[in-house]
Design an enzyme around this catalytic site. Sequence first.
Site, PDB file in Angstrom:
ATOM      1  N   ASN A  10      -9.673   7.981  -0.556  1.00  0.00           N
ATOM      2  CA  ASN A  10      -8.075   8.409  -0.062  1.00  0.00           C
ATOM      3  C   ASN A  10      -7.387   8.427  -1.227  1.00  0.00           C
ATOM      4  OD1 ASN A  10      -5.687   8.787   1.066  1.00  0.00           O
ATOM      5  ND2 ASN A  10      -5.565   6.840   1.927  1.00  0.00           N
ATOM      6  N   LYS A  12      -4.538   9.374  -1.714  1.00  0.00           N
ATOM      7  CA  LYS A  12      -2.928   9.455  -1.450  1.00  0.00           C
ATOM      8  C   LYS A  12      -2.348  10.555  -2.212  1.00  0.00           C
ATOM      9  CE  LYS A  12      -3.687   4.583  -0.370  1.00  0.00           C
ATOM     10  NZ  LYS A  12      -3.263   3.088  -0.302  1.00  0.00           N
ATOM     11  N   HIS A  98      -2.554   6.618   9.010  1.00  0.00           N
ATOM     12  CA  HIS A  98      -2.611   5.571   8.133  1.00  0.00           C
ATOM     13  C   HIS A  98      -1.266   5.028   7.966  1.00  0.00           C
ATOM     14  CE1 HIS A  98      -2.483   4.019   3.880  1.00  0.00           C
ATOM     15  NE2 HIS A  98      -3.613   4.302   3.810  1.00  0.00           N
ATOM     16  N   GLU A 100       0.770   3.637   5.552  1.00  0.00           N
ATOM     17  CA  GLU A 100       1.737   4.394   4.912  1.00  0.00           C
ATOM     18  C   GLU A 100       2.598   5.604   5.654  1.00  0.00           C
ATOM     19  OE1 GLU A 100      -0.544   5.165   1.539  1.00  0.00           O
ATOM     20  OE2 GLU A 100      -0.734   3.171   1.228  1.00  0.00           O
ATOM     21  N   GLU A 171      -7.548  -1.282   8.778  1.00  0.00           N
ATOM     22  CA  GLU A 171      -6.787  -1.520   7.297  1.00  0.00           C
ATOM     23  C   GLU A 171      -5.672  -2.516   7.532  1.00  0.00           C
ATOM     24  OE1 GLU A 171      -7.786   1.791   4.473  1.00  0.00           O
ATOM     25  OE2 GLU A 171      -5.956   2.411   5.498  1.00  0.00           O
ATOM     26  N   GLY A 177      -3.492  -2.037  -1.104  1.00  0.00           N
ATOM     27  CA  GLY A 177      -3.056  -1.758  -2.674  1.00  0.00           C
ATOM     28  C   GLY A 177      -2.674  -3.104  -2.906  1.00  0.00           C
ATOM     29  N   SER A 216      -8.045  -2.777  -0.340  1.00  0.00           N
ATOM     30  CA  SER A 216      -8.651  -3.283  -1.621  1.00  0.00           C
ATOM     31  C   SER A 216      -9.915  -3.392  -1.770  1.00  0.00           C
ATOM     32  CB  SER A 216      -7.666  -4.613  -1.719  1.00  0.00           C
ATOM     33  OG  SER A 216      -6.276  -4.557  -1.925  1.00  0.00           O
TER      34      SER A 216
HETATM   35  P1  PGA Z   1      -6.419   0.465  -1.125  1.00  0.00           P
HETATM   36  O1  PGA Z   1      -6.048   1.385  -0.078  1.00  0.00           O
HETATM   37  O2  PGA Z   1      -7.973   0.753  -1.380  1.00  0.00           O
HETATM   38  O3  PGA Z   1      -5.746   0.895  -2.541  1.00  0.00           O
HETATM   39  O4  PGA Z   1      -6.030  -1.038  -0.685  1.00  0.00           O
HETATM   40  C1  PGA Z   1      -6.789   1.384   1.047  1.00  0.00           C
HETATM   41  C2  PGA Z   1      -5.984   2.684   1.742  1.00  0.00           C
HETATM   42  O5  PGA Z   1      -4.723   2.709   2.010  1.00  0.00           O
HETATM   43  O6  PGA Z   1      -6.755   3.491   2.640  1.00  0.00           O
END
Ligand code: PGA
Length: 261
Positions: A10, A12, A98, A100, A171, A177, A216
């Site tokens: 992903n 983003k 997601h 976000e 998640e 992140g 992460s």
């Molecule tokens: P990350 O993001 O691996 O940077 O924690 C995962 C995601 O948001 O799908």
Amino acid sequence: MTRQRLVVANWKQNTLTAAATSWIRAVEAGLDNVPLPAGLSVAAAPSYVALAACRAALAGRLTLMAQNVAAQDSGAFTGEVGPGMLIDVGIHAAIVGHSERRSLFHEDDDLVGRKVASALSAGLSVVLCVGEPLAAREAETHEAFVLGQLEAALAGIDVSAADARLVIAYEPVWAIGTGRTAQPEQANEMHGAIRTFLSNRFGAAGRDRSILYGGSVKPLNAAQLIAQPEIDGFLVGGASLLAEPFLAIVRAVASDGTVSP
Ligand code: PGA
């Protein structure tokens, strides 16, 4: 039906076209050297505007998905991209809900549910994201929180035994992140609760959903996480931006958590 394994990159709001297409070529070349077991697939989710270029660069070892999709197919919805538009450019899957999108763009459970329903009925595959904020984890209400999100997102959805197009990604918001990964046992426990929910709701078709972990995921923790019995793959953000760490995560999944070169 056996559970499918899936690793999704992903990106983003990152990666311009030139970097995106070289990533596609590098990862596909890397996958030529990874014996992918049957039932494991690898996908990338570029920005909408990079999808066509990535698709043109594909040799066929990867699939592509969108990071989002509108709840409605077409109409006066400035800035939106509907399921039919994705299918029109050869994209057959989308991430929905997601964290976000939920927190920064105010997508609530109702909207996420409408997106899941319209994407599935248009024929797309859906990676539905759920996950609790830190406050819910600290208050030990995380399981109720996540099952509540699922309940809302799947209201009115019928997952038949033949339909492998719905994938769940757990998640935890506090792990996205942040470099703070859920303990493998914590993730496994939540995946188990999600599977029980799906199984109660949809029978065998629910029990056999693929449930990905995200938050992460790195080459260093992928092997430990994938060794958990309820974890079927990953949704990877930061560590997916470069081809090599992403390939290392795919290798960990391909070798079932026993080797992480
Ligand atoms: P990350 O993001 O691996 O940077 O924690 C995962 C995601 O948001 O799908």
